[in-house]
Design an enzyme around this catalytic site. Sequence first.
Site, PDB file in Angstrom:
ATOM      1  N   CYS B  94       1.816  -3.588  -5.929  1.00 47.79           N
ATOM      2  CA  CYS B  94       3.117  -3.434  -5.165  1.00 47.79           C
ATOM      3  C   CYS B  94       4.275  -2.446  -5.724  1.00 47.79           C
ATOM      4  CB  CYS B  94       3.687  -4.932  -4.959  1.00 47.79           C
ATOM      5  SG  CYS B  94       4.407  -4.992  -3.285  1.00 47.79           S
ATOM      6  N   ARG B 128       6.860  -5.189   8.228  1.00 47.24           N
ATOM      7  CA  ARG B 128       6.207  -5.639   7.019  1.00 47.24           C
ATOM      8  C   ARG B 128       4.682  -5.985   7.162  1.00 47.24           C
ATOM      9  NH1 ARG B 128       9.598  -6.539   2.572  1.00 47.24           N
ATOM     10  NH2 ARG B 128       8.346  -7.212   1.098  1.00 47.24           N
ATOM     11  N   HIS B 200      -1.748  -9.040  -4.287  1.00 42.48           N
ATOM     12  CA  HIS B 200      -1.159 -10.105  -4.856  1.00 42.48           C
ATOM     13  C   HIS B 200      -2.294 -11.100  -4.712  1.00 42.48           C
ATOM     14  CE1 HIS B 200       2.796  -8.323  -4.942  1.00 42.48           C
ATOM     15  NE2 HIS B 200       2.715  -8.253  -3.519  1.00 42.48           N
TER      16      HIS B 200
END
Lengths: 491, 251
Positions: B94, B128, B200
């Site tokens: 990220c 997002r 993640h």
Amino acid sequence: MVDAEDLRSFERKLVRVQLSPWAPVFSMRTFLALALAKSVNFALRKAKVSGGTALPGLLALKIAPGFIHHLTQNFSRGNILVSGTNGKTTTTRMLATVLDGWGIAYLHNRAGSNLLRGIASTLAEKLPSFKKWDLGLWEVDEATVLPAVSQIKPKILVLLNLFRDQLDRYGEVDKIKKLWVQAVRKLPKASILVLNADDPAVAHLGHNFPGRVIYFGIQDKKSSQKTLPRFADTRYCPSCATSLSYQAVYASHLGEYQCSVCGYSRPSPDFSAASVQCLSPVELEFTARSKVGEAKLKLNLGGLYNVYNSLSAIATSSALGIDFNKTISSLNKFKPAFGRTEEITIGKSKIRIFLIKNPTGANEVIKTIFTNSNGPMAHQPWAGKKNLLLALNDKIADGADVSWIWDVDFENLLGKMRHLIITGTRARDLALRLKYAGIKKPDLVTEDFSKAIKNALKRKENFYFLPTYTAMLEVKSQLNRLGLSREFWRD
Amino acid sequence: MELRICHLYGDLMNIYGDDGNITALAKRAAWRGITPKVFPITIGDRLDPNFADIYFFGGGQDQQQIAVSSDLKKVNGKLLKRAVEKGAAVFSVCGGYQLLGHYYQPKSGPKLPGIGLIDAYTVAGEQRMIGNVVIELNRELEGISRRRSAKLVGFENHSGKTYLGKGAKPLGKVIVGYGNNGEDKTEGAFMGSVFGCYLHGSCLPKNPHFADFLLAKALERRYGEIKLKKLDDSAEWQAHWTILKTLRVVR
């Protein structure tokens, strides 16, 4: 026969009685929305649909966007909004207990939906009525604070803390902080802000607020940890973004802090806690100090986080003008909410429920479970191995991203468990996390809740149940079927 | 035998549970009798390019990313490049991944310079990109075991859209999720021993084949080619396969 004069005066009286709890400006839309919401509510109850506490409100808001505004403006003591990452439900219920003790009639979205639709549903259910409501007491989700403040214009806004939680919903912790800054700007000047002095980001919100600010915080160096935990998020100065230095750390990033660059430091709390003693997972004692005096609290709740929750309730009660000692005595009688350290007895097993939602909360819960009269596990040797039933779900209300479990110090459970059962939609992820924490193989890992519960109960021993939110609801409904726990929305 | 892990800016870039990757590497080394040592680097520290075998760079919030980018610009960016030239491996997720590229262009304001270790750049997007991710490993990625799975699973949460240049290869092809930019179905990137992705979860615990691949790459620096002892990865694969089944990628 009734003549015209009589009829008019009779109608005037009727209208006055019916409308008195409502706002003077009352739109047709709100009326229709209210009527629809009430019918839906009735239908849901008839159909015995469990947990449908938000649908009536959702519909009402679709029809009348001003619904919440219209129906909350006529309370004589205004409205209180309570928000924060951890502790909102417990704090709001503590306030409810204090208000009950003081004899104030209030509306409260008790059943747990803390979104706008939950507030709307509560209003739709209770209004109109012949009873005169003095106050609206609302638990509000962190991301809902801004619209709630805009629509309700509360007398008191209580902000407990800001931790990383459900990042898949919020994106970033900073995003919530920015929303709160905007919310504080929308507060009427006559409103009161009740803020946690120990949380740098939250305390900073009071900095430029023109109205009254009441701070609460812990003042007990003995309860302080040596360093900031690994997972602590907001340790940067809200003014100049430098790393803060801490003279005391109570939990995660909460403590007594100072910025060496710009001088921003923790505001002095108006209400503080000293001589904090965590006696057991469900017992807490501390001395609450205020300008008017001090008093000892003996709570039927454990965990350092509940010191903050009760302090915020004490601060808020004072903002309402409630007598300090009366507040203390009400809190001493407080009973926790469903899922927040409720205890259920089934046959020979006592099950204590501690909700987990994010790293800070989970870490505090683990510390609390192993608390004995020598203090929380972090400081003192633990007392005896415990049985744990863990449940990790990833539904919307839990947060779809379970990465946060890698920031929980499950290593603190090493060697302290007798039986370990893991369940939930993401049971395998949690089992994996525990494997990497060095913990021995669990007795059972299964996505099947009922299998997990049966396995726990057949051992006829006491268990600590640590679920995420929807996992707790799932288990509660299973236990309801066994007839052993109160229906949550009647709680 | 020792494994030296350098945790880049772990005190700032730590918001998404990415520390689990360090835990995975350290434990998987320890379980094989290799001693793991983790060294943190933060703003103001000076990286030693001779020391660590593998660098880990996690995800953080925008504010922290800006502060880290500044620090990298000073001297640590160059030192990290030198470390890679000397054989160190890098794994980034990220925000860390974005900073290894050429730059990050936020919605407003100036470009945030990256190190340029990966031929890629990132632009802030409107939407997002959040959700579970499954990718099919790039066939060009050699040395990773595909016996139990040729996929990686994770969870993404980013608004940055990363576009790869010719020098970088994608880590995999998106089967579920958005990946690098939600447009070209690529996810992650690698160039030599430098790896980055948006996964993640944490990523490495439930992708043990990838964890071992990185572990071997890291140890290669000082010990040459290593054959890692097999571990009982049943818990890892259960987590991995349960997600694949839930997302209906497999039956």
